[in-house]
Write a protein that holds these residues in place. Structure first.
Motif, PDB file in Angstrom:
ATOM      1  N   LEU A 185       0.817  -1.208   0.000  1.00  0.00           N
ATOM      2  CA  LEU A 185       0.000   0.000   0.000  1.00  0.00           C
ATOM      3  C   LEU A 185       0.852   1.259   0.000  1.00  0.00           C
ATOM      4  CD1 LEU A 185      -2.783  -0.965   2.585  1.00  0.00           C
ATOM      5  CD2 LEU A 185      -2.853  -1.124   0.093  1.00  0.00           C
ATOM      6  N   ARG A 186       1.983   1.197   0.734  1.00  0.00           N
ATOM      7  CA  ARG A 186       2.833   2.377   0.803  1.00  0.00           C
ATOM      8  C   ARG A 186       4.221   1.979   1.256  1.00  0.00           C
ATOM      9  NH1 ARG A 186       1.113   7.293   4.665  1.00  0.00           N
ATOM     10  NH2 ARG A 186       1.640   5.738   6.239  1.00  0.00           N
ATOM     11  N   LEU A 187       5.232   2.607   0.661  1.00  0.00           N
ATOM     12  CA  LEU A 187       6.622   2.457   1.082  1.00  0.00           C
ATOM     13  C   LEU A 187       7.146   3.852   1.385  1.00  0.00           C
ATOM     14  CD1 LEU A 187       9.191   0.767   1.508  1.00  0.00           C
ATOM     15  CD2 LEU A 187       9.678   1.040  -0.926  1.00  0.00           C
ATOM     16  N   ARG A 188       7.404   4.106   2.660  1.00  0.00           N
ATOM     17  CA  ARG A 188       7.771   5.464   3.080  1.00  0.00           C
ATOM     18  C   ARG A 188       9.120   5.453   3.783  1.00  0.00           C
ATOM     19  NH1 ARG A 188       6.799   8.132   7.950  1.00  0.00           N
ATOM     20  NH2 ARG A 188       5.480   6.388   8.622  1.00  0.00           N
ATOM     21  N   PRO A 189      10.080   6.234   3.313  1.00  0.00           N
ATOM     22  CA  PRO A 189      11.362   6.327   4.022  1.00  0.00           C
ATOM     23  C   PRO A 189      11.248   7.233   5.248  1.00  0.00           C
ATOM     24  CG  PRO A 189      11.408   7.698   2.059  1.00  0.00           C
ATOM     25  CD  PRO A 189      10.080   6.971   2.037  1.00  0.00           C
ATOM     26  N   THR A 190      12.010   6.940   6.268  1.00  0.00           N
ATOM     27  CA  THR A 190      12.071   7.750   7.487  1.00  0.00           C
ATOM     28  C   THR A 190      13.531   8.044   7.796  1.00  0.00           C
ATOM     29  OG1 THR A 190      12.190   5.864   9.013  1.00  0.00           O
ATOM     30  CG2 THR A 190       9.997   6.600   8.341  1.00  0.00           C
ATOM     31  N   VAL A 218      13.453  -5.439  11.884  1.00  0.00           N
ATOM     32  CA  VAL A 218      12.114  -5.376  11.298  1.00  0.00           C
ATOM     33  C   VAL A 218      11.113  -5.709  12.395  1.00  0.00           C
ATOM     34  CG1 VAL A 218      10.496  -6.308   9.600  1.00  0.00           C
ATOM     35  CG2 VAL A 218      12.904  -6.016   8.981  1.00  0.00           C
ATOM     36  N   THR A 219      10.147  -4.855  12.588  1.00  0.00           N
ATOM     37  CA  THR A 219       9.052  -5.118  13.516  1.00  0.00           C
ATOM     38  C   THR A 219       7.734  -4.911  12.775  1.00  0.00           C
ATOM     39  OG1 THR A 219       9.030  -2.816  14.298  1.00  0.00           O
ATOM     40  CG2 THR A 219      10.373  -4.395  15.532  1.00  0.00           C
ATOM     41  N   SER A 220       6.710  -5.603  13.220  1.00  0.00           N
ATOM     42  CA  SER A 220       5.406  -5.507  12.556  1.00  0.00           C
ATOM     43  C   SER A 220       4.319  -5.221  13.570  1.00  0.00           C
ATOM     44  CB  SER A 220       5.090  -6.801  11.803  1.00  0.00           C
ATOM     45  OG  SER A 220       4.807  -7.846  12.708  1.00  0.00           O
ATOM     46  N   ARG A 221       3.284  -4.565  13.109  1.00  0.00           N
ATOM     47  CA  ARG A 221       2.098  -4.352  13.937  1.00  0.00           C
ATOM     48  C   ARG A 221       0.886  -4.261  13.028  1.00  0.00           C
ATOM     49  NH1 ARG A 221       0.516   1.274  14.998  1.00  0.00           N
ATOM     50  NH2 ARG A 221       1.652   2.673  13.610  1.00  0.00           N
ATOM     51  N   GLU A 222      -0.231  -4.708  13.541  1.00  0.00           N
ATOM     52  CA  GLU A 222      -1.480  -4.698  12.777  1.00  0.00           C
ATOM     53  C   GLU A 222      -2.178  -3.365  12.971  1.00  0.00           C
ATOM     54  OE1 GLU A 222      -5.560  -7.390  12.224  1.00  0.00           O
ATOM     55  OE2 GLU A 222      -4.142  -7.791  13.837  1.00  0.00           O
ATOM     56  N   LEU A 223      -2.408  -2.648  11.890  1.00  0.00           N
ATOM     57  CA  LEU A 223      -3.092  -1.362  11.963  1.00  0.00           C
ATOM     58  C   LEU A 223      -4.593  -1.537  12.046  1.00  0.00           C
ATOM     59  CD1 LEU A 223      -1.059   0.739   9.362  1.00  0.00           C
ATOM     60  CD2 LEU A 223      -0.734   0.573  11.826  1.00  0.00           C
ATOM     61  N   ARG A 224      -5.120  -2.384  11.198  1.00  0.00           N
ATOM     62  CA  ARG A 224      -6.543  -2.720  11.210  1.00  0.00           C
ATOM     63  C   ARG A 224      -6.683  -4.069  10.522  1.00  0.00           C
ATOM     64  NH1 ARG A 224      -5.848   1.406   7.478  1.00  0.00           N
ATOM     65  NH2 ARG A 224      -6.355   0.886   5.298  1.00  0.00           N
ATOM     66  N   SER A 225      -7.890  -4.550  10.425  1.00  0.00           N
ATOM     67  CA  SER A 225      -8.102  -5.871   9.842  1.00  0.00           C
ATOM     68  C   SER A 225      -7.567  -5.923   8.418  1.00  0.00           C
ATOM     69  CB  SER A 225      -9.606  -6.195   9.848  1.00  0.00           C
ATOM     70  OG  SER A 225      -9.844  -7.458   9.281  1.00  0.00           O
ATOM     71  N   GLY A 226      -6.603  -6.814   8.212  1.00  0.00           N
ATOM     72  CA  GLY A 226      -6.051  -7.017   6.883  1.00  0.00           C
ATOM     73  C   GLY A 226      -4.944  -6.080   6.480  1.00  0.00           C
ATOM     74  N   VAL A 227      -4.537  -5.153   7.341  1.00  0.00           N
ATOM     75  CA  VAL A 227      -3.477  -4.200   7.025  1.00  0.00           C
ATOM     76  C   VAL A 227      -2.390  -4.296   8.097  1.00  0.00           C
ATOM     77  CG1 VAL A 227      -2.857  -1.786   6.649  1.00  0.00           C
ATOM     78  CG2 VAL A 227      -5.063  -2.648   5.851  1.00  0.00           C
ATOM     79  N   VAL A 228      -1.160  -4.545   7.663  1.00  0.00           N
ATOM     80  CA  VAL A 228      -0.021  -4.704   8.553  1.00  0.00           C
ATOM     81  C   VAL A 228       1.041  -3.692   8.165  1.00  0.00           C
ATOM     82  CG1 VAL A 228       1.831  -6.261   9.292  1.00  0.00           C
ATOM     83  CG2 VAL A 228      -0.481  -7.133   8.991  1.00  0.00           C
ATOM     84  N   GLU A 229       1.698  -3.121   9.166  1.00  0.00           N
ATOM     85  CA  GLU A 229       2.774  -2.169   8.925  1.00  0.00           C
ATOM     86  C   GLU A 229       4.094  -2.758   9.391  1.00  0.00           C
ATOM     87  OE1 GLU A 229       2.610   2.407   9.480  1.00  0.00           O
ATOM     88  OE2 GLU A 229       3.581   1.627  11.289  1.00  0.00           O
ATOM     89  N   LEU A 230       5.074  -2.773   8.499  1.00  0.00           N
ATOM     90  CA  LEU A 230       6.431  -3.212   8.817  1.00  0.00           C
ATOM     91  C   LEU A 230       7.302  -1.976   8.986  1.00  0.00           C
ATOM     92  CD1 LEU A 230       7.006  -6.160   6.303  1.00  0.00           C
ATOM     93  CD2 LEU A 230       6.510  -6.325   8.736  1.00  0.00           C
ATOM     94  N   ARG A 231       7.903  -1.836  10.170  1.00  0.00           N
ATOM     95  CA  ARG A 231       8.857  -0.758  10.425  1.00  0.00           C
ATOM     96  C   ARG A 231      10.252  -1.359  10.381  1.00  0.00           C
ATOM     97  NH1 ARG A 231       6.468   4.025  12.152  1.00  0.00           N
ATOM     98  NH2 ARG A 231       8.574   4.767  12.632  1.00  0.00           N
ATOM     99  N   MET A 232      11.047  -0.944   9.399  1.00  0.00           N
ATOM    100  CA  MET A 232      12.378  -1.503   9.182  1.00  0.00           C
ATOM    101  C   MET A 232      13.422  -0.431   9.465  1.00  0.00           C
ATOM    102  SD  MET A 232      11.587  -3.685   5.695  1.00  0.00           S
ATOM    103  CE  MET A 232      10.790  -2.331   4.830  1.00  0.00           C
ATOM    104  N   THR A 233      14.391  -0.763  10.308  1.00  0.00           N
ATOM    105  CA  THR A 233      15.454   0.169  10.661  1.00  0.00           C
ATOM    106  C   THR A 233      16.719  -0.188   9.894  1.00  0.00           C
ATOM    107  OG1 THR A 233      15.969  -1.214  12.588  1.00  0.00           O
ATOM    108  CG2 THR A 233      14.565   0.694  12.940  1.00  0.00           C
TER     109      THR A 233
END
Length: 451
Positions: free
Chosen positions: A80-85, A120-135
């Motif tokens: 859905l989205r790839l965002r650099p931080t 890499v850590t993951s968390r569920e934002l809502r049903s069916g959508v997961v966010e991967l935070r990669m350092t």
């Protein structure tokens, strides 16, 4: 061609030097682009290798047979989205039918190796959508807090999480907290960050430091009340209980519930009162709580029971009256006597620095996040300040507070000394301080000699 090779060698050398000495700069200049390209080109093959694919649907198979086409490939989660931080990448995925957020969480270590990232850590934002935070690098090795943080009343940034996000201490969401850690584990620095963050807000600070005040009394200009021994601590805590009861009487007097009062205007705590009538919130910091629970004589046992009773009452009833607890200690188990486990049950937020044994970690997380126990006992000795934090939801994360020296904390408290409120119920415990010097105190440990 020779000039091009010289420039290329210089760029590679600069990248290597930055990666070694300034990993944050390397990430912002070179690393983020390389990591984004790796994720984009390897995404399908990595997801397939990690078992994060689903077979094609029946209608796609039927369509392939009718059209005499090859069997379609397995489907991967949709990006859905790839965002650099400033510390890594954030990848938001839409799971396919039949996939679960736990599948992605279980594969985070394999994803870390496959994408060539630090964590890499993951968390569920809502049903069916997961966010991967990669350092992209170890953000806890040298903590650098972002310049822009989300500040709000009773919500302060105190540390950096291992995924690059800011760890906030939100007292209105998590009213009471427990901080454990062995000697030289970083508890004092964490506590200084709490005080420094709260000093700039309209809040009353109350301290109980039974180490003769060596930790909190240097910050006395920003404290409304301080106690440095168990006898004074007993009187102070009982005065806080009386203050809590007075606040509840004020709330009750202002409720005036009738059929004409909208639900949103019915006061149930201090935050529902009008701003001009709202009592100032109080944060109580208790350093080395074991000193309040230990006793050697019958008289000390009676004093101890009264102290623990007052703390339990504040933990159970204090939130609505705007009283919040921060309890610190090296151990916090049933060996400290009756009432301790009842007090611990009221402390929602848990933070554990390096501990000396597994039972100490169990005291913090055994009843709320068993997975965090193993992480707490694996904190190395050479990295003071790293801690594991969690709450009653079962989630946990590794954090590290930025190093704040005692002089820096003192300067911050002195700068905001005018914000220290006068609480009539605690006037007897207001620390006596000398007037501030006319010149700025240097950050060095010893002031320069004067002629």
């Amino acid at each position: 061609m020779t000039a091009f090779m010289v420039v290329l060698v210089l760029v590679v050398a600069a990248a290597g030097l930055l990666r070694w000495r300034r990993p944050a700069w390397y990430w912002l200049t070179f690393g983020v682009t390389l990591a984004a390209l790796r994720v984009a080109f390897r995404y399908t093959s990595v997801m397939d290798a990690c078992g994060l694919t689903v077979p094609p649907s029946r209608w796609r198979l039927a369509l392939a047979r009718v059209a005499n086409r090859p069997v379609p490939n397995s489907r991967v989660p949709r990006i859905l989205r790839l965002r650099p931080t400033r510390t890594g990448l954030v990848l938001r995925l839409k799971l396919r039918a039949g996939q679960d957020a736990f599948d992605v969480s279980a594969a985070t270590d394999r994803l870390r190796h496959s994408f060539g990232l630090y964590g890499v850590t993951s968390r569920e934002l809502r049903s069916g959508v997961v966010e991967l935070r990669m350092t992209g690098y170890d953000v806890l090795k040298r903590v650098q807090m972002p310049a822009k943080v989300d500040r709000a009343p009773m919500r302060i940034p105190v540390a950096l999480r291992e995924d690059g996000a800011i760890h906030y201490r939100d007292y209105r969401t998590v009213p009471h907290g427990l901080t454990l850690g062995a000697t030289e584990s970083g508890k004092s620095v964490y506590q200084r960050n709490l005080v420094a963050g709260l000093a700039a807000q309209d809040v009353a600070l109350v301290g109980v430091d039974c180490k003769q005040g060596v930790e909190l009394f240097p910050l006395a200009r920003r404290f409304s009340a301080l106690a440095d021994n168990p006898d004074t601590a007993l009187e102070l805590l009982e005065a806080l209980v009386s203050h809590m009861e007075d606040v509840y009487q004020l709330i009750r007097a202002q409720q005036r519930i009738s059929v004409n009062v909208p639900d949103a205007e019915i006061a149930a705590d201090i935050w529902d009162l009008p701003a001009d009538m709202r009592p100032v919130p109080v944060v109580v910091l208790v350093d080395e709580v074991a000193e309040l629970a230990l006793f050697a004589t019958k008289d000390e046992e009676k004093r101890r029971d009264r102290i623990i009773t007052a703390l339990v009452r504040l933990a159970q009833l204090g939130r609505a009256s705007g009283i919040y607890l921060e309890i610190c200690g090296q151990r916090f188990g049933s060996e400290l006597g009756k009432g301790i486990t009842m007090l611990r049950a009221q402390l929602t937020g848990r933070t554990a620095h390096r501990v000396n044994d597994e039972s100490s970690a169990n005291m913090a997380f055994g009843d709320i996040a068993p997975d965090a126990v193993l992480a707490a006992i694996q904190i190395p000795t050479e990295t003071p300040g790293i801690a594991v934090t969690g709450d009653s939801s079962g989630g946990w994360a590794r954090i590290r507070a930025p190093h704040t020296s005692l002089r820096q904390a003192v300067n911050i408290c002195n700068r905001h000394a005018d914000r220290t409120p006068d609480l009539p119920a605690l006037a007897a415990f207001r620390p006596a301080v000398t007037p501030l010097p006319s010149v700025r105190v240097p950050l060095s440990k010893t002031a320069p000699a004067t002629a």
